[in-house]
Design a protein around this motif. Sequence first.
Motif, PDB file in Angstrom:
ATOM      1  N   SER A 292       0.812  -1.223   0.000  1.00 40.43           N
ATOM      2  CA  SER A 292       0.000   0.000   0.000  1.00 40.43           C
ATOM      3  C   SER A 292       0.841   1.267   0.000  1.00 40.43           C
ATOM      4  O   SER A 292       0.596   2.188  -0.786  1.00 40.43           O
ATOM      5  CB  SER A 292      -0.938   0.015   1.223  1.00 40.43           C
ATOM      6  OG  SER A 292      -1.952  -0.945   1.049  1.00 40.43           O
ATOM      7  N   LEU A 310      -4.403   9.001  -1.924  1.00 31.77           N
ATOM      8  CA  LEU A 310      -3.758   8.072  -0.981  1.00 31.77           C
ATOM      9  C   LEU A 310      -3.034   8.840   0.131  1.00 31.77           C
ATOM     10  O   LEU A 310      -3.036   8.416   1.287  1.00 31.77           O
ATOM     11  CB  LEU A 310      -2.764   7.163  -1.717  1.00 31.77           C
ATOM     12  CG  LEU A 310      -3.373   6.076  -2.608  1.00 31.77           C
ATOM     13  CD1 LEU A 310      -2.290   5.396  -3.443  1.00 31.77           C
ATOM     14  CD2 LEU A 310      -4.114   5.040  -1.767  1.00 31.77           C
ATOM     15  N   ALA A 313      -5.392   9.735   2.934  1.00 34.30           N
ATOM     16  CA  ALA A 313      -6.245   8.694   3.533  1.00 34.30           C
ATOM     17  C   ALA A 313      -5.865   8.403   4.979  1.00 34.30           C
ATOM     18  O   ALA A 313      -4.697   8.408   5.352  1.00 34.30           O
ATOM     19  CB  ALA A 313      -6.126   7.413   2.707  1.00 34.30           C
ATOM     20  N   ASP A 317     -10.117   4.740   6.155  1.00 36.96           N
ATOM     21  CA  ASP A 317     -10.652   5.117   4.840  1.00 36.96           C
ATOM     22  C   ASP A 317     -10.529   3.996   3.817  1.00 36.96           C
ATOM     23  O   ASP A 317     -10.330   4.247   2.620  1.00 36.96           O
ATOM     24  CB  ASP A 317      -9.929   6.368   4.311  1.00 36.96           C
ATOM     25  CG  ASP A 317     -10.348   7.604   5.084  1.00 36.96           C
ATOM     26  OD1 ASP A 317     -11.500   7.634   5.553  1.00 36.96           O
ATOM     27  OD2 ASP A 317      -9.523   8.521   5.239  1.00 36.96           O
ATOM     28  N   VAL A 318     -10.562   2.769   4.258  1.00 40.96           N
ATOM     29  CA  VAL A 318     -10.497   1.625   3.345  1.00 40.96           C
ATOM     30  C   VAL A 318     -11.666   0.705   3.650  1.00 40.96           C
ATOM     31  O   VAL A 318     -12.196   0.715   4.766  1.00 40.96           O
ATOM     32  CB  VAL A 318      -9.154   0.852   3.507  1.00 40.96           C
ATOM     33  CG1 VAL A 318      -7.993   1.670   2.981  1.00 40.96           C
ATOM     34  CG2 VAL A 318      -8.904   0.453   4.945  1.00 40.96           C
ATOM     35  N   LEU A 336      -9.673   1.747  -1.397  1.00 42.53           N
ATOM     36  CA  LEU A 336      -9.835   3.072  -0.807  1.00 42.53           C
ATOM     37  C   LEU A 336     -11.303   3.464  -0.896  1.00 42.53           C
ATOM     38  O   LEU A 336     -11.922   3.274  -1.943  1.00 42.53           O
ATOM     39  CB  LEU A 336      -8.972   4.041  -1.619  1.00 42.53           C
ATOM     40  CG  LEU A 336      -8.761   5.439  -1.056  1.00 42.53           C
ATOM     41  CD1 LEU A 336      -7.931   5.359   0.225  1.00 42.53           C
ATOM     42  CD2 LEU A 336      -8.054   6.317  -2.092  1.00 42.53           C
ATOM     43  N   CYS A 439      -6.109  -0.596  -1.471  1.00 40.86           N
ATOM     44  CA  CYS A 439      -5.384   0.083  -0.380  1.00 40.86           C
ATOM     45  C   CYS A 439      -5.721  -0.592   0.946  1.00 40.86           C
ATOM     46  O   CYS A 439      -6.865  -0.972   1.178  1.00 40.86           O
ATOM     47  CB  CYS A 439      -5.809   1.555  -0.335  1.00 40.86           C
ATOM     48  SG  CYS A 439      -4.892   2.524   0.876  1.00 40.86           S
ATOM     49  N   GLN A 443      -1.491   2.336   4.628  1.00 43.69           N
ATOM     50  CA  GLN A 443      -1.331   3.655   4.003  1.00 43.69           C
ATOM     51  C   GLN A 443      -1.685   4.770   5.002  1.00 43.69           C
ATOM     52  O   GLN A 443      -0.949   5.739   5.149  1.00 43.69           O
ATOM     53  CB  GLN A 443      -2.224   3.739   2.759  1.00 43.69           C
ATOM     54  CG  GLN A 443      -2.165   5.054   2.033  1.00 43.69           C
ATOM     55  CD  GLN A 443      -0.800   5.308   1.402  1.00 43.69           C
ATOM     56  OE1 GLN A 443      -0.497   4.796   0.347  1.00 43.69           O
ATOM     57  NE2 GLN A 443       0.030   6.092   2.065  1.00 43.69           N
TER      58      GLN A 443
END
Length: 509
Positions: A292, A310, A313, A317-318, A336, A439, A443
């Motif tokens: 990621s 990204l 994030a 947020d995934v 994502l 993602c 991340q």
Amino acid sequence: MNYDNLLKAISDPNQTLYIKADGTLGAAGDQNLMGIIPKFPLSGFGCPDFLKDYGVRYAYVGGAMVGGISSKAMVKALAEGGALGVYGASGMQPPRIEDEIVAIKKELGGKTFGSCLINTPHDPSWEEKVVEIYLMHGVNLIEASAFMQISLPLVRYRLSGARRLPDGTISVPNRIMAKVSRVELARRFFSPAPDKLVKECLKRGWLTQDEADLAPFIPMAGDLTAEADSGGHTDFRPALALWPAMAAAAREATEKFGYAQPLRVGAAGGIGTPWAMVAARAAGASYFVTGSINQGCVEAGLALAGRELLAKAGQADVTPGPAADMFELGAKVQVLKFGTLYAMRAQKLADAYRQYGSMDEIPAADRETLETQIFKQTLADTWEQTKSFFVERDPGQVAKAEADPKYKMALVFRWYLGQASRWAIGGVEERRTDWQIFCGPAQGAFNEWAKGTIYEQPENRKVVDLAMNLMYGAAVLLRRDLAVSIGALPYGAAAPLKPQPLADIAGYL
Ligand SMILES: Cc1cc2nc3c(=O)[nH]c(=O)nc-3n(C[C@H](O)[C@H](O)[C@H](O)COP(=O)(O)O)c2cc1C
């Protein structure tokens, strides 16, 4: 007490520290030493045999990312930085894979790299063709992912070129780094190739008798990556439970089969900070795999607009979304959800697929919603496009779909899932809300760690900078922890450390 001097000295992992009883720094041989903090060079972070076998300086792997997101540039940067990069061959047509592999080999001039071989249940011929390309061009490391069982091309790849040397040892030129999330699958890769498959390879002329005879002594994968909750295909396994269990399974299998070299387990899934690296090491990892965080780097084959998303994030947020390659099976990938509606829209398609036997059964109002909000064209037009794609590539798919309306619906819906990745990779603005960007939470963890540093900006994120900061940070954390254990630092005194410009840590690498 002021700990600045001690913290500064700890920050140079190449220095052995002798701590005196009063907490100040001394020298070897001093009386009344409180303890010693050994040096911790970054090259010593993973298993030394891993470094030797792959000819790399660091046991750090940039895992494959589909459609060339882990690009030629990324593989090259990692190799030149002393790490190992895996080319993201999955989702690509064999002729393009061949071109890229040839170019990478030429540019790397003998440095190790890997390439992906992903299980493709809807197109088994892809696997066969790609293995042929790897064998023809001497790609001697593959990252094998999403396999539920050992396949024929995997056996062919692994055993091709295996031979017994005059000293009695076995040389196995083709290495498989398998990626799995379940111990029962790991056991299949830790075992020798199934006899039935070896015989079939022999029958097809894919292996010589000598190569086949060595099969019982060779594990399908000498390295296996235990993938916890990650970006892309994932089982959402918790890292701290999965990693040690896999390391234990590797030890058991090494003993059971009496392999000459111990099987190794690498850790993946959630690695985006030095704290995660330290945890992976403690869990028995021989090497460390990230994904990621690399997708957000300048070398990634993802448009800047996607990398900007990204970089903003957070960990939450995934979300799971339907997987294009295993759509009919209901498999999920982690994507994502920040700045895109892909997961929600793709889920609507997955729900419709489950509910109806064909596209004609979808009520008119629902069909119109799908056409206007998701496809932005009629389902009939989408089928025409899908058909012309398969007529060239795999006409059998068209015949199958014409005979089976449910399968036809799957192909049409998969058109959206496939395009959604391409729109993201290409940064297609008018399809921004459809971008499918794999993602995982790593991340967001990296973003939190990088807050207030140059790495907040996507243009400053380079794969090697991130890799070195993760390993450097982890080495410093381990040394600080030792200082706490010997009483030189109070519990919790190790202030969080931030990623630094590469030039500032270059002296420690
Ligand atoms: C955008 C993206 C694409 C990926 N594509 C593949 C792939 O094609 N093949 C594969 O083996 N793994 C793939 N992965 C998994 C990575 O190689 C790596 O194992 C994983 O990302 C590690 O976990 P992390 O996301 O928490 O860093 C992908 C991951 C991401 C984020």
